[in-house]
Scaffold this motif. Sequence first.
Motif, PDB file in Angstrom:
ATOM      1  N   HIS A   1      27.296   7.359  36.782  1.00 56.05           N
ATOM      2  CA  HIS A   1      28.470   6.538  36.476  1.00 56.05           C
ATOM      3  C   HIS A   1      28.340   6.026  35.042  1.00 56.05           C
ATOM      4  O   HIS A   1      27.248   5.642  34.614  1.00 56.05           O
ATOM      5  CB  HIS A   1      28.539   5.368  37.458  1.00 56.05           C
TER       6      HIS A   1
ATOM      7  N   SER B   1      20.568  -2.361  31.468  1.00 57.25           N
ATOM      8  CA  SER B   1      21.441  -1.555  32.331  1.00 57.25           C
ATOM      9  C   SER B   1      20.851  -1.452  33.726  1.00 57.25           C
ATOM     10  O   SER B   1      19.659  -1.707  33.950  1.00 57.25           O
ATOM     11  CB  SER B   1      21.613  -0.148  31.757  1.00 57.25           C
ATOM     12  N   LEU B   2      21.683  -1.016  34.671  1.00 57.41           N
ATOM     13  CA  LEU B   2      21.200  -0.740  36.019  1.00 57.41           C
ATOM     14  C   LEU B   2      20.221   0.423  36.019  1.00 57.41           C
ATOM     15  O   LEU B   2      19.268   0.433  36.802  1.00 57.41           O
ATOM     16  CB  LEU B   2      22.381  -0.431  36.936  1.00 57.41           C
TER      17      LEU B   2
ATOM     18  N   HIS C   1      26.453   2.798  34.638  1.00 59.01           N
ATOM     19  CA  HIS C   1      25.098   2.723  35.169  1.00 59.01           C
ATOM     20  C   HIS C   1      24.081   2.730  34.037  1.00 59.01           C
ATOM     21  O   HIS C   1      23.106   1.977  34.045  1.00 59.01           O
ATOM     22  CB  HIS C   1      24.841   3.896  36.119  1.00 59.01           C
TER      23      HIS C   1
ATOM     24  N   GLU D   1      24.245  -5.822  38.960  1.00 50.25           N
ATOM     25  CA  GLU D   1      25.333  -4.925  39.370  1.00 50.25           C
ATOM     26  C   GLU D   1      26.686  -5.627  39.260  1.00 50.25           C
ATOM     27  O   GLU D   1      27.695  -5.000  38.893  1.00 50.25           O
ATOM     28  CB  GLU D   1      25.106  -4.432  40.796  1.00 50.25           C
TER      29      GLU D   1
ATOM     30  N   ILE E   1      28.652   1.843  41.294  1.00 52.87           N
ATOM     31  CA  ILE E   1      28.025   2.192  40.017  1.00 52.87           C
ATOM     32  C   ILE E   1      26.621   2.721  40.286  1.00 52.87           C
ATOM     33  O   ILE E   1      25.656   1.970  40.404  1.00 52.87           O
ATOM     34  CB  ILE E   1      27.988   0.972  39.073  1.00 52.87           C
ATOM     35  N   THR E   2      26.522   4.045  40.406  1.00 51.15           N
ATOM     36  CA  THR E   2      25.258   4.706  40.686  1.00 51.15           C
ATOM     37  C   THR E   2      24.936   5.669  39.545  1.00 51.15           C
ATOM     38  O   THR E   2      25.689   5.786  38.576  1.00 51.15           O
ATOM     39  CB  THR E   2      25.331   5.470  42.014  1.00 51.15           C
TER      40      THR E   2
END
Length: 362
Positions: free
Chosen positions: A346, A102-103, A349, A322, A342-343
Amino acid sequence: MGRTRIAIVGTGGIAHAHADGLSGLTERAELVAAVDVDQGRLDEFAARWGVENRYTDLATALRETAPDLVHLCTPPGAHHEQAITCLQAGVSVLCEKPPTLSLAELDDILAAERAGGARFATVFQHRFGSAALRLRRLVEAGDLGRPLVAVCHTLWYRPDEYFAVPWRGNWEVEGGGPTMGHGIHQMDLLLSVLGEWTEVTAVADRKARPTATEDVSCAVVRFENGAVATVVNSLLSPRETSYLRFDLEHATVEVEHLYGYRDQDWRVTPVPGREAEVREAWDTGEPDVASGHRAQFDALLTALEGGLPLPVSVVDSRSTLELVAAIYASSFTGVAVRRGEITAGHPFHGRMSGGAVPWPSP
């Protein structure tokens, strides 16, 4: 400086590609340790590649062998914790794709990198073939005109049996399907040529395979420079191919391969009236170097030896990851997703599935 001391963590199939790539760079790099929780697999790998120091625990390997660099060749679900362990120990990391699930996990790694002196890079080896280097140089210089349209297709075939390995086709361990684990290589090459993307509209579906994840996705991606690209990732395609096409003002540049390319796999079609200058530009530059692990290792060792930023840094990797997250988010919400949207907080995220997968688990 002396040879770079390297430890390989995870000794499955991809680790052999790493060891093979390093075998051609023995004047600059030394494989000092191998790590795996499976003792039998570890012993087989170490015997094959002549590695004396064998460990089933990463922290012990770091402490006892003091490597300069760790190659993470473990399943994706292990990357986050292992990378942070290495970075906190002051050891730089080269991590197989996808770098994290994931981010959010990648942002953790970026924070760990900034807290110490060690660095993190991702294996995206298709950036390093001579033809890709040449194309990036020509695009940056404007020698082929503005990028206008692009195609990025990873059309592969994986039978049901492929997913018998427990971590495959699982959101919690692999992070996603072909968008995350297969097409990410071609998408990264696309971004390395065209630069930052701005918006994506996508669909993803599970058509045929016994997975929790998608087995196909399709996206339309817009870029800051005005270019538009179509991106398709599939595990349902009997005639397998990896295909990228860049239509610029003065030429079309294409490559078709499967898992790696040489110069001969590329084709350049000049626009009428520009034949001579396009051919001259394309024929000037690097000699034929295949895309692959060895080409990236060579570039990475050069950076380490010179104290330079590592190629395919966390920031580079984040742009690619991303885009993956945005493809899933657009697919599962039915709306376009913009870069930067997408931070933290989110739904997409923290998990590529976003908790919004529209089909039941198998």
